[in-house]
Every structure is written in structure tokens, then in C-alpha cells.
Design an enzyme around this catalytic site. Structure first.
Site, PDB file in Angstrom:
ATOM      1  N   LYS A 183      12.538  74.821   6.663  1.00 33.22           N
ATOM      2  CA  LYS A 183      11.151  75.130   6.280  1.00 33.22           C
ATOM      3  C   LYS A 183      10.561  73.819   5.771  1.00 33.22           C
ATOM      4  O   LYS A 183      10.744  73.444   4.618  1.00 33.22           O
ATOM      5  CB  LYS A 183      11.163  76.201   5.178  1.00 33.22           C
ATOM      6  CG  LYS A 183       9.950  77.098   5.114  1.00 33.22           C
ATOM      7  CD  LYS A 183       8.650  76.403   4.850  1.00 33.22           C
ATOM      8  CE  LYS A 183       8.448  76.028   3.400  1.00 33.22           C
ATOM      9  NZ  LYS A 183       7.279  75.115   3.218  1.00 33.22           N
ATOM     10  N   GLU A 259      17.689  68.124  -4.751  1.00 35.35           N
ATOM     11  CA  GLU A 259      17.255  66.744  -4.957  1.00 35.35           C
ATOM     12  C   GLU A 259      15.817  66.833  -5.454  1.00 35.35           C
ATOM     13  O   GLU A 259      14.911  67.195  -4.696  1.00 35.35           O
ATOM     14  CB  GLU A 259      17.380  65.965  -3.645  1.00 35.35           C
ATOM     15  CG  GLU A 259      18.844  65.915  -3.204  1.00 35.35           C
ATOM     16  CD  GLU A 259      19.106  65.142  -1.925  1.00 35.35           C
ATOM     17  OE1 GLU A 259      18.190  65.030  -1.096  1.00 35.35           O
ATOM     18  OE2 GLU A 259      20.228  64.657  -1.768  1.00 35.35           O
ATOM     19  N   CYS A 293      10.515  59.650  -4.190  1.00 29.70           N
ATOM     20  CA  CYS A 293      11.115  60.179  -5.426  1.00 29.70           C
ATOM     21  C   CYS A 293      11.755  59.072  -6.251  1.00 29.70           C
ATOM     22  O   CYS A 293      11.938  59.218  -7.453  1.00 29.70           O
ATOM     23  CB  CYS A 293      12.147  61.227  -5.072  1.00 29.70           C
ATOM     24  SG  CYS A 293      13.433  60.581  -3.993  1.00 29.70           S
ATOM     25  N   GLU A 395       6.268  63.096 -14.369  1.00 28.72           N
ATOM     26  CA  GLU A 395       6.200  62.515 -13.019  1.00 28.72           C
ATOM     27  C   GLU A 395       4.772  62.635 -12.489  1.00 28.72           C
ATOM     28  O   GLU A 395       4.180  63.707 -12.511  1.00 28.72           O
ATOM     29  CB  GLU A 395       7.152  63.258 -12.070  1.00 28.72           C
ATOM     30  CG  GLU A 395       7.153  62.665 -10.676  1.00 28.72           C
ATOM     31  CD  GLU A 395       8.002  63.467  -9.664  1.00 28.72           C
ATOM     32  OE1 GLU A 395       7.830  64.698  -9.579  1.00 28.72           O
ATOM     33  OE2 GLU A 395       8.814  62.838  -8.972  1.00 28.72           O
TER      34      GLU A 395
HETATM   35  P1  NAD Z   1       7.392  71.006  -3.702  1.00 29.61           P
HETATM   36  O1  NAD Z   1       8.494  71.409  -4.606  1.00 29.61           O
HETATM   37  O2  NAD Z   1       6.019  71.439  -4.029  1.00 29.61           O
HETATM   38  O3  NAD Z   1       7.665  71.550  -2.214  1.00 29.61           O
HETATM   39  C1  NAD Z   1       8.841  71.244  -1.523  1.00 29.61           C
HETATM   40  C2  NAD Z   1       9.123  72.356  -0.525  1.00 29.61           C
HETATM   41  O4  NAD Z   1       9.425  73.555  -1.223  1.00 29.61           O
HETATM   42  C3  NAD Z   1       7.956  72.676   0.397  1.00 29.61           C
HETATM   43  O5  NAD Z   1       8.465  72.923   1.687  1.00 29.61           O
HETATM   44  C4  NAD Z   1       7.384  73.935  -0.223  1.00 29.61           C
HETATM   45  O6  NAD Z   1       6.685  74.755   0.682  1.00 29.61           O
HETATM   46  C5  NAD Z   1       8.647  74.617  -0.696  1.00 29.61           C
HETATM   47  N1  NAD Z   1       8.474  75.600  -1.790  1.00 29.61           N
HETATM   48  C6  NAD Z   1       7.554  75.564  -2.786  1.00 29.61           C
HETATM   49  N2  NAD Z   1       7.734  76.632  -3.613  1.00 29.61           N
HETATM   50  C7  NAD Z   1       8.800  77.325  -3.122  1.00 29.61           C
HETATM   51  C8  NAD Z   1       9.463  78.519  -3.528  1.00 29.61           C
HETATM   52  N3  NAD Z   1       9.109  79.204  -4.627  1.00 29.61           N
HETATM   53  N4  NAD Z   1      10.505  78.960  -2.785  1.00 29.61           N
HETATM   54  C9  NAD Z   1      10.903  78.285  -1.686  1.00 29.61           C
HETATM   55  N5  NAD Z   1      10.291  77.156  -1.241  1.00 29.61           N
HETATM   56  C10 NAD Z   1       9.264  76.676  -1.963  1.00 29.61           C
HETATM   57  O7  NAD Z   1       7.490  69.425  -3.571  1.00 29.61           O
HETATM   58  P2  NAD Z   1       6.489  68.460  -2.806  1.00 29.61           P
HETATM   59  O8  NAD Z   1       5.204  68.423  -3.562  1.00 29.61           O
HETATM   60  O9  NAD Z   1       6.501  68.817  -1.368  1.00 29.61           O
HETATM   61  O10 NAD Z   1       7.240  67.044  -2.957  1.00 29.61           O
HETATM   62  C11 NAD Z   1       7.082  66.176  -4.028  1.00 29.61           C
HETATM   63  C12 NAD Z   1       8.207  66.355  -5.032  1.00 29.61           C
HETATM   64  O11 NAD Z   1       9.462  66.210  -4.395  1.00 29.61           O
HETATM   65  C13 NAD Z   1       8.202  65.311  -6.137  1.00 29.61           C
HETATM   66  O12 NAD Z   1       8.525  65.940  -7.346  1.00 29.61           O
HETATM   67  C14 NAD Z   1       9.323  64.367  -5.738  1.00 29.61           C
HETATM   68  O13 NAD Z   1       9.905  63.640  -6.796  1.00 29.61           O
HETATM   69  C15 NAD Z   1      10.291  65.319  -5.127  1.00 29.61           C
HETATM   70  N6  NAD Z   1      11.207  64.631  -4.214  1.00 29.61           N
HETATM   71  C16 NAD Z   1      12.503  64.464  -4.584  1.00 29.61           C
HETATM   72  C17 NAD Z   1      13.381  63.782  -3.743  1.00 29.61           C
HETATM   73  C18 NAD Z   1      14.823  63.543  -4.100  1.00 29.61           C
HETATM   74  O14 NAD Z   1      15.570  63.172  -3.198  1.00 29.61           O
HETATM   75  N7  NAD Z   1      15.231  63.718  -5.327  1.00 29.61           N
HETATM   76  C19 NAD Z   1      12.911  63.299  -2.527  1.00 29.61           C
HETATM   77  C20 NAD Z   1      11.576  63.491  -2.189  1.00 29.61           C
HETATM   78  C21 NAD Z   1      10.723  64.172  -3.035  1.00 29.61           C
HETATM   79  O1  6OD Z   2      16.920  57.304   2.265  1.00 31.16           O
HETATM   80  C1  6OD Z   2      17.580  58.207   1.776  1.00 31.16           C
HETATM   81  O2  6OD Z   2      18.755  58.349   1.998  1.00 31.16           O
HETATM   82  C2  6OD Z   2      16.945  59.153   0.855  1.00 31.16           C
HETATM   83  N1  6OD Z   2      17.646  60.230   0.550  1.00 31.16           N
HETATM   84  C3  6OD Z   2      15.719  58.913   0.375  1.00 31.16           C
HETATM   85  C4  6OD Z   2      15.032  59.733  -0.521  1.00 31.16           C
HETATM   86  C5  6OD Z   2      13.769  59.436  -0.869  1.00 31.16           C
HETATM   87  C6  6OD Z   2      12.989  60.285  -1.709  1.00 31.16           C
HETATM   88  O3  6OD Z   2      11.758  60.386  -1.700  1.00 31.16           O
END
Ligand code: NAD
Ligand code: 6OD
Length: 491
Positions: A183, A259, A293, A395
Site C-alpha cells: 500500500k 521505520e 527520515c 520532527e
Molecule cells: P505517514 O505515516 O503519514 O504515512 C505512511 C503510510 O502509512 C502511507 O501509505 C499512509 O497511507 C499509511 N497510513 C497512514 N495511516 C495509516 C493507518 N492508520 N493504518 C495503516 N496505514 C496508514 O507518513 P508519511 O507522511 O507518508 O511519511 C513521512 C514520515 O515518514 C516522516 O515522519 C518520516 O520521518 C517517516 N519516514 C521514516 C523512514 C525511516 O526509514 N525511518 C523513512 C522515510 C520516512
Molecule cells: O537507503 C536506504 O537504505 C534507506 N533505507 C533509506 C531511508 C531513507 C528514509 O527516508
């Protein structure tokens, strides 16, 4: 909503090897100009059920009989097919995210293919634990562990690096013999559906890779995590969403890999290689419009270097080329959406209210053309905030940092670690002993010394605290996406 100049595409779900229109269409918008690039078919509960059922059926088919070597061959075919469609994937990522074409071509798409190759290599070569056990009666027993797939894995991903983060999970899940229902984010649906075409081309059996489109709560995301026949959930996104998913899956005690968000620190020592630290921190703060992230939103600089550092980073911020994503010279694109820009701007306002000095940026750029309809924002630097300020603690996920001085390594470590998150940190020093010492004290999953986002896909990736649960990467991914079954044989 204004339409783009080309025909509007329709992005469909992919279930059991077939593209399936969803129920109510929702718009996929290009954040660079606010124009409609596609309509997306939202999957209702019934379609999500069909996707999970198809993944379950595929688990009982030829995929379950494939050897690790055969799965590795299949993964390499997927990587080759991504390479063949390189330009299509780049175009899809650029239109959905607004990121510069140079970034999508250098990072997002090559890394997606690399994810399949690395996990093909790993599943072909990974060993298994075995122990010879001495028993009380003087005989012995042999213990060895075998890997089994978890089953149907739900893969839920965000919008910042859509294809990269999706394949980072799909590749090891398939390598371990699972089937998946993915998804992708509602903001960036295109590349997941394009990957479905690649799966078909690569001969992946129907039902092994399924895509459902939609939102989180009361939509495809929640329907998927609620589904009783989903055996595990792997999620990348906000910490709050992780908490909601954890609550949903708690009843059925499914394995989860999370993550999540970060409020990452960079520690810049006075003895650093100044020029490379400035280049590195500028990337760490502004890459992908600060929407990685791992980006650093808190920069701690040893006091003697502070003024020179602030001036130099201000120069970098003010000279970044914001522009159309398809222009090869563009260095920074827009934020992902109007709503996200509102959120980031609200933090710019909050930082001012909390007493920040605005060193650079702080608002919306003006182009005098169609980019003014996009969601661009200025790269921004603040100084002068107390460590307790909300804008230093929460954040923001935009091209922004706060710079503060430190006077001792103990103070730098204490400020860097004073957060509920714990994803990544970076340390900049020419004294490697100091670098090791500082890095080892960071309460994070990943710490870089004299670099940032230099990622070997075999290394553990994940966070502590609000930044996540578990580690993926290399053998850690294989361990998450498989059940280890220990077999003990009396000899
Ligand atoms: P988000 O949590 O709003 O959404 C992520 C996904 O979850 C989307 O596909 C969304 O539709 C789905 N989702 C939302 N609510 C849900 C629920 N209740 N049940 C199931 N699915 C649900 O995140 P975003 O705004 O898309 O991304 C930004 C965030 O992601 C930032 O906080 C960023 O730090 C984090 N992020 C973390 C990493 C990591 O590797 N740690 C990597 C990239 C982004
Ligand atoms: O490059 C990667 O392996 C990785 N997991 C990146 C994550 C980035 C987060 O926004």
C-alpha cells in the site's frame, strides 16, 4: 483541479496478476505545479480482501516451491526490468514527488534495482546457525535453523522515497519466499503500479506482488493491517502512524517492523574538514527538500567554529537552485503537498514565536510562473532557540535546521541525545578517535562520521525510541521476513 498538459492517466490496483480499477478515484497531484497527473482507484475493503486472498493463494502455488536460488534469479530479473524501464520510473517519481530529476536518476531508481540485486545475493549466500550440543549422557545433538517465509506480508510505505523504500521491503520479503500486498502512499502511487508491470515482465507468479491504493484510516491502509490473513506488517512512516498500526495488529500478535520518524542531530567539531562538513551538512539538511527520515534538523557546532559555519551554511541555503523538477540544473524541488507545506510553515512561524533568529529563508519563494502554484518553500536556518523549544524537539520534515553551539563533547552528546527519537546522527571531525568516541555515545540506530546517508544496503537500518522497532538491511531483513525454525536432532 487544473490538469497537466498530457492525458490524465489512471493508476490502478494490481491483484492476482491483473490491473483492477478501484472504487472512488482520488487525485494524484504534481507538487511542482499543483496539476493533476493521474487519477487513482482507491481500493475498498472488498478489493483489499481480494488482494490478501490472492497473496495467500500464491503462497500455496509455484512460489512456495521455488528454491532460494530460483527466487534470487527472479529478483535479478526484476532488477534488470527496472533498469530497462529506468526513464519511466524516473518520470513517475519526479511527477509524483516533484523531486529533481537528477536526484531520482542518481538515488531513487538505481537504488530500487540495487535492492533486488543485493537481496538476491544475500538469499543465495546467507548461512544458517547450527550448534552441536553436548548432552548430560555423553552423547550430543545437532541443532540447525531453517528459514520459512512469514506468509502474506503487508508493506506500507511513505511518499518521500516511494520506490526506494517500497523495494527496500519488497525485495527481501520476496527473497525469503513471502508474498506481499503493498500500500504505497496516497501521495505517490505511480511507481508501485509501474513495478507491477515489471513483476509481470520478470515472470513473477500472479498473486506474489499485489498493490492496493488508498489512504490510511478507514481506507486501504487500515483494511490491510486489520486483515486476519496478513501474517506480518512492515511499515515506514510517521511515529504516530506506527503507533496506530501497532494498536490495530496487537490483537493478532503479528510481527511488525517499523521505520519511523526522526529529529536527527549533526555534531560539527571545530577540528572538522570545514569545506566537506559544509557540503555534507547542506545535503543532510536540504536533500529531497529535507524530506528524508535521516535529515538533520538539529546542528550542534563547536563554539569557535559557530559564526563561520552559520555564514557558510547560509550561503549554501541561499544559493540552492529551486526550480522545475525536470530541469537537470534544479537542486531542490517542492514539498510533497499543500498540506505538508502548511505544516512546515507552521513550524517556521512557531520557531519565530519561540524566539528564533531567522538566518536564511523562512517563507515561500516566488517564481513568477506556474511553479508559484506548486508547494515550494525556502530552505531555512534558525539559531537562538532554547533546546526545550518545540521546533527543536518535534520532527518538521522540511528543508530546515536549527544551529546551536556546544562547548564540550559531553554537552554535544547530551543535547544530541535529548530527544524521544533516535534514528540517525552524524559527527564531523578530523580526529577519528574523537569521532569514534562521539559516535558510540549517540542513542541512534545509525551514526555517520564525516559523511551522511552513505548507506551500504547490507548494514542494519532502523531506529530507537520513537524512531522505530527492529532492524532491516542485509541479514537483518532476512531475519525479519522469515521465521527461523530450529531443528534439534539427537545424534
Ligand atoms: P505517514 O505515516 O503519514 O504515512 C505512511 C503510510 O502509512 C502511507 O501509505 C499512509 O497511507 C499509511 N497510513 C497512514 N495511516 C495509516 C493507518 N492508520 N493504518 C495503516 N496505514 C496508514 O507518513 P508519511 O507522511 O507518508 O511519511 C513521512 C514520515 O515518514 C516522516 O515522519 C518520516 O520521518 C517517516 N519516514 C521514516 C523512514 C525511516 O526509514 N525511518 C523513512 C522515510 C520516512
Ligand atoms: O537507503 C536506504 O537504505 C534507506 N533505507 C533509506 C531511508 C531513507 C528514509 O527516508
Amino acid at each position: 483541479m487544473p490538469r497537466g498538459s498530457g492525458p490524465v492517466n489512471f493508476i490502478e490496483n494490481y491483484i492476482d496478476g491483473e490491473f483492477v480499477a478501484g472504487t472512488s478515484p482520488f487525485p494524484d497531484v504534481n507538487p511542482a505545479d499543483g496539476r493533476l497527473v493521474a487519477e487513482v482507484g482507491e481500493a475498498d475493503r472488498c478489493l483489499v480482501d481480494r488482494a490478501v486472498e490472492s497473496a495467500g493463494k500464491a503462497l500455496r502455488g509455484s512460489w512456495s516451491r521455488a528454491t532460494a536460488r530460483e527466487r534470487a534469479t527472479a529478483l535479478r530479473k526484476i532488477a534488470d526490468a527496472i533498469d530497462r524501464r529506468f526513464d519511466c520510473f524516473v518520470a513517475a517519481e519526479v511527477a509524483d514527488t516533484g523531486k529533481p530529476i537528477s536526484l531520482a536518476s542518481k538515488l531513487d531508481v538505481p537504488r530500487a534495482a540495487a535492492n533486488f540485486r543485493i537481496f538476491a545475493d544475500l538469499i543465495s549466500t546467507a548461512g544458517l546457525e547450527s550448534f552441536q550440543t553436548e548432552t548430560a549422557d555423553g552423547t550430543s545433538a545437532l541443532n540447525y535453523a531453517i528459514r520459512k517465509p512469514l506468509g502474506v506480508v503487508a508493506v506500507i510505505t511513505p511518499w518521500n522515497l516511494p520506490l526506494l523504500l517500497l523495494t527496500w521491503k519488497v525485495a527481501p520479503a520476496l527473497a525469503c519466499g513471502n508474498t506481499v500486498v503493498v500500500k504505497p502512499s496516497e501521495e505517490t502511487p505511480a511507481s508501485a503500479s509501474l513495478l507491477a508491470e515489471v513483476m509481470h515482465e520478470a515472470g513473477i507468479p500472479d498473486g506474489v506482488y499485489n498493490v492496493v491504493h488508498g489512504f490510511g484510516p478507514k481506507s486501504a491502509g487500515e483494511f490491510l493491517t486489520q486483515h486476519p490473513d496478513v501474517n506480518a506488517v512492515t511499515f515506514t512512516g510517521e511515529s504516530g502512524t506506527g503507533a496506530a498500526i501497532m494498536k490495530t495488529v496487537a490483537q493478532s500478535v503479528k510481527p511488525v517492523s517499523f521505520e519511523l520518524g526522526g529529529k536527527n542531530a549533526a555534531v560539527v567539531c571545530a577540528d572538522c574538514d570545514f569545506d566537506s562538513a559544509i557540503v555534507g551538512i547542506s545535503d543532510a539538511v536540504f536533500l529531497n527538500t529535507g524530506q528524508v527520515c535521516l535529515c538533520a534538523e538539529r546542528v550542534y557546532v563547536e563554539r569557535p567554529l559557530l559564526d563561520r559555519f552559520v555564514d557558510a551554511l547560509k550561503g549554501k541555503a541561499e544559493n540552492l537552485r529551486l526550480g522545475p523538477p525536470l530541469d537537470a540544473a534544479t537542486e531542490m524541488g517542492p514539498l510533497i503537498s499543500k498540506q505538508h507545506r502548511e505544516k512546515v510553515l507552521s513550524y517556521y512561524r512557531l520557531a519565530r514565536e519561540e524566539g528564533a533568529t531567522v538566518v536564511a529563508g523562512g517563507g515561500i519563494p516566488e517564481f513568477g510562473n506556474s511553479l508559484d502554484d506548486g508547494y515550494y518553500i525556502q530552505p531555512t536556518i534558525f539559531t537562538g532557540l532554547p533546546e526545550s523549544a518545540r521546533s527543536v524537539k518535534e520532527e518538521i520534515f522540511g528543508p530546515v535546521c536549527h544551529i546551536a553551539p556546544f562547548d564540550s563533547d559531553e554537552e554535544a552528546v547530551s543535547m544530541a541525545n535529548d530527544t524521544k527519537y533516535g534514528l540517525a546522527a552524524s559527527v564531523w571531525t578530523s580526529n577519528l578517535k574523537r569521532g569514534h568516541r562521539l559516535a558510540q555515545q549517540m542513542k541512534t540506530g545509525i551514526t555517520w562520521v564525516n559523511c551522511w546517508f552513505l548507506r551500504d544496503l547490507r548494514t542494519p537500518f532502523g531506529g530507537v525510541g520513537l524512531s522505530g522497532i527492529g532492524r532491516e538491511g542485509g541479514v537483518h531483513s532476512l531475519n525479519f521476513y522469515s521465521e527461523l525454525n530450529n531443528i534439534c536432532v539427537r545424534l
